[in-house]
Design an enzyme around this catalytic site. Structure first.
Site, mmCIF file in Angstrom:
data_model
loop_
_atom_site.group_PDB
_atom_site.id
_atom_site.type_symbol
_atom_site.label_atom_id
_atom_site.label_comp_id
_atom_site.label_asym_id
_atom_site.label_seq_id
_atom_site.Cartn_x
_atom_site.Cartn_y
_atom_site.Cartn_z
ATOM 1 N N CYS A 303 0.848 -1.192 0.000
ATOM 2 C CA CYS A 303 0.000 0.000 0.000
ATOM 3 C C CYS A 303 0.878 1.234 0.000
ATOM 4 O O CYS A 303 1.894 1.288 0.686
ATOM 5 C CB CYS A 303 -0.923 0.004 1.222
ATOM 6 S SG CYS A 303 -2.016 1.436 1.319
ATOM 7 N N GLU A 337 1.291 -4.973 -5.193
ATOM 8 C CA GLU A 337 0.169 -5.882 -4.993
ATOM 9 C C GLU A 337 -0.956 -5.540 -5.954
ATOM 10 O O GLU A 337 -1.289 -4.379 -6.139
ATOM 11 C CB GLU A 337 -0.325 -5.794 -3.545
ATOM 12 C CG GLU A 337 -1.406 -6.799 -3.206
ATOM 13 C CD GLU A 337 -1.806 -6.747 -1.742
ATOM 14 O OE1 GLU A 337 -2.655 -7.555 -1.328
ATOM 15 O OE2 GLU A 337 -1.266 -5.891 -1.016
#
Length: 447
Positions: A303, A337
């Protein structure tokens, strides 16, 4: 009649809603009613603009709704769940059947001109192209596309130079592990090309689809959240939620925050400082002492967050660059991700484009021949995964198949665009200031 229309508006209905774009022009995109509340004796409606980004969701008054084109969900329609079974407990699924409910047109301020509306007035299918121009634009520093019609690459055509523009041709030999007799780019799993937050089809819980916090105060800034925040229910009705800018603990009043500040001892993130240059520092968190997530799928980032007061200053790209510097120290390739959010996709695509173009432009020819480079070599030099390298080359329309090999063509326009983007990129990572030792996670499992 107006009171009857108010009672007919329920959660799950769809109807055009008046909003203004960045050019301050009126438009009427199709929106879905996700929630209804009453404040100061007047009803407000929480709307999600269909196929628009979720951050544009907002509370609107009745005057901005075009109830004349309201689409009511059928009573027998069921909301699909994650396992595919039907459930009619709550409305709100974008895939439910809708019925257009024509109404007599009533005059409201700014609502008597439903022109330039981006919806199909006679059906319930969402528009094919409803994303606002602001969400389609490439971010600052991105590389312009040369040929949008061939983004997927792999088209077999002769090499043609653009008249009046110089082109730099690079020969790309096939990698040993990717040789193919076909005339197209090797079939490699590519990252998702759309953001994960553009629409709401992956979210079945209608509660998490609604922004529940009006405003937060963090340090000297007040911010309006874009998405749902999992705070306690009793705090969602507060006009302002106060957060400690060091430990991120939340409080319902300024006095509570001030009392906490006398006790809070944190003045920097937890962990060890592994990078410092000028006013930029990075900290490494030990998972045995503090919570963190370990990736087993070669993700080098889970993130990235840049708060609104610090956006458009190069910090997002700096975080991305730092993640790949860590991958270089670990001597492996990394990737973020997946799936990427909409802003994350644009940021990573911009970084990948700049980094790969920097490698290609600096290639030197030997003995007067065209400079040669392979996908694997680009991946090793940049620590960018091979799949991301291929998708970036295809996005820039640089890769072509010609006479049995793949050719990369760099036009003068691409080179000039890259130079302008790099000139704006003031914040860069200095590898000499990085003090990082990679962990041996295989030994950790034996402990």
């Amino acid at each position: 009649m107006a009171e009857q229309m108010l009672s007919d508006i329920t959660e799950g209905c769809r109807l055009p809603v008046l909003r203004r774009n960045q050019q301050n022009e009126e438009e009427w995109p199709l929106a879905e009613i996700l929630g209804i509340k009453e404040q100061n004796g007047r009803k407000q409606y929480y709307v999600h603009y269909v196929d628009f980004n979720k951050r544009l969701d907002e509370w609107v008054m009745y005057e901005r709704l075009n109830v004349r084109r309201m689409q009511i969900p059928r009573k027998d329609a069921k909301t699909p769940t994650k396992n595919g079974s039907g459930s009619c407990s709550r409305p709100g699924s974008p895939d439910r059947e809708m019925v257009v409910c024509p109404r007599p047109f009533l005059h409201f301020p700014h609502r008597d001109r439903p022109t330039n509306c981006q919806v199909n007035w006679h059906g319930w299918d969402p528009p094919t192209s409803a994303t606002p121009p602001s969400l389609c634009e490439e971010p600052a520093g991105s590389i312009p596309k040369l040929n949008p019609s061939s983004q997927n690459g792999g088209s077999r055509r002769p090499l043609v130079s653009t008249v009046g523009r110089k082109r730099k041709a690079l020969s790309m030999p096939m990698d040993e592990d990717s040789q193919d007799s076909s005339d197209s780019v090797p079939a490699v799993p590519l990252p998702r090309q759309t953001g994960s937050l553009v629409c709401d089809k992956s979210h079945d819980d209608i509660v998490t689809r609604m922004k529940n916090i009006e405003c937060i105060e963090l340090g000297r800034h007040r911010l309006k959240p874009w998405y749902f925040s999992p705070y306690p229910q009793e705090l969602t009705s507060l006009p302002v939620l106060y957060l400690c800018e060091f430990c991120l603990k939340y409080f319902k009043s300024l006095k509570c925050l001030q009392r906490h500040m006398h006790k809070c001892s944190l003045r920097h993130p937890p962990g060890n400082e592994i990078y410092r240059k000028n006013h930029i520092s990075f900290f490494e968190i030990d998972g045995r002492k503090n919570k963190e997530k370990e990736s087993t799928e070669d993700y080098n980032v889970a993130c990235i967050l840049t708060l609104p007061p610090y956006q458009r200053k190069g910090y997002g790209t700096l975080l991305i660059e730092f993640s790949y510097e860590l991958s270089k120290v670990e001597i492996k390739t990394g990737t973020p991700e997946k799936p990427l959010s909409d802003l994350g996709l644009l940021s990573y695509r911009s970084y990948w484009s700049q980094t790969i173009l920097e490698i290609l432009i600096d290639l030197k020819s030997e003995n007067g021949d065209r400079p040669q480079v392979t996908i694997n070599e680009i991946s090793e030099m940049t620590s960018i995964k091979k799949e991301d390298v291929i998708s970036t080359l295809q996005h820039l329309s640089l890769i072509n198949y010609y006479k049995g090999q793949y050719i990369l063509n760099l036009s003068q326009e691409i080179i000039e665009g890259h130079q302008k983007a790099m000139a704006k990129r003031e914040l860069r990572i200095d590898s000499k200031c990085l003090h990082f030792s990679p962990k041996d996670w295989s030994k950790r499992g034996k402990w």
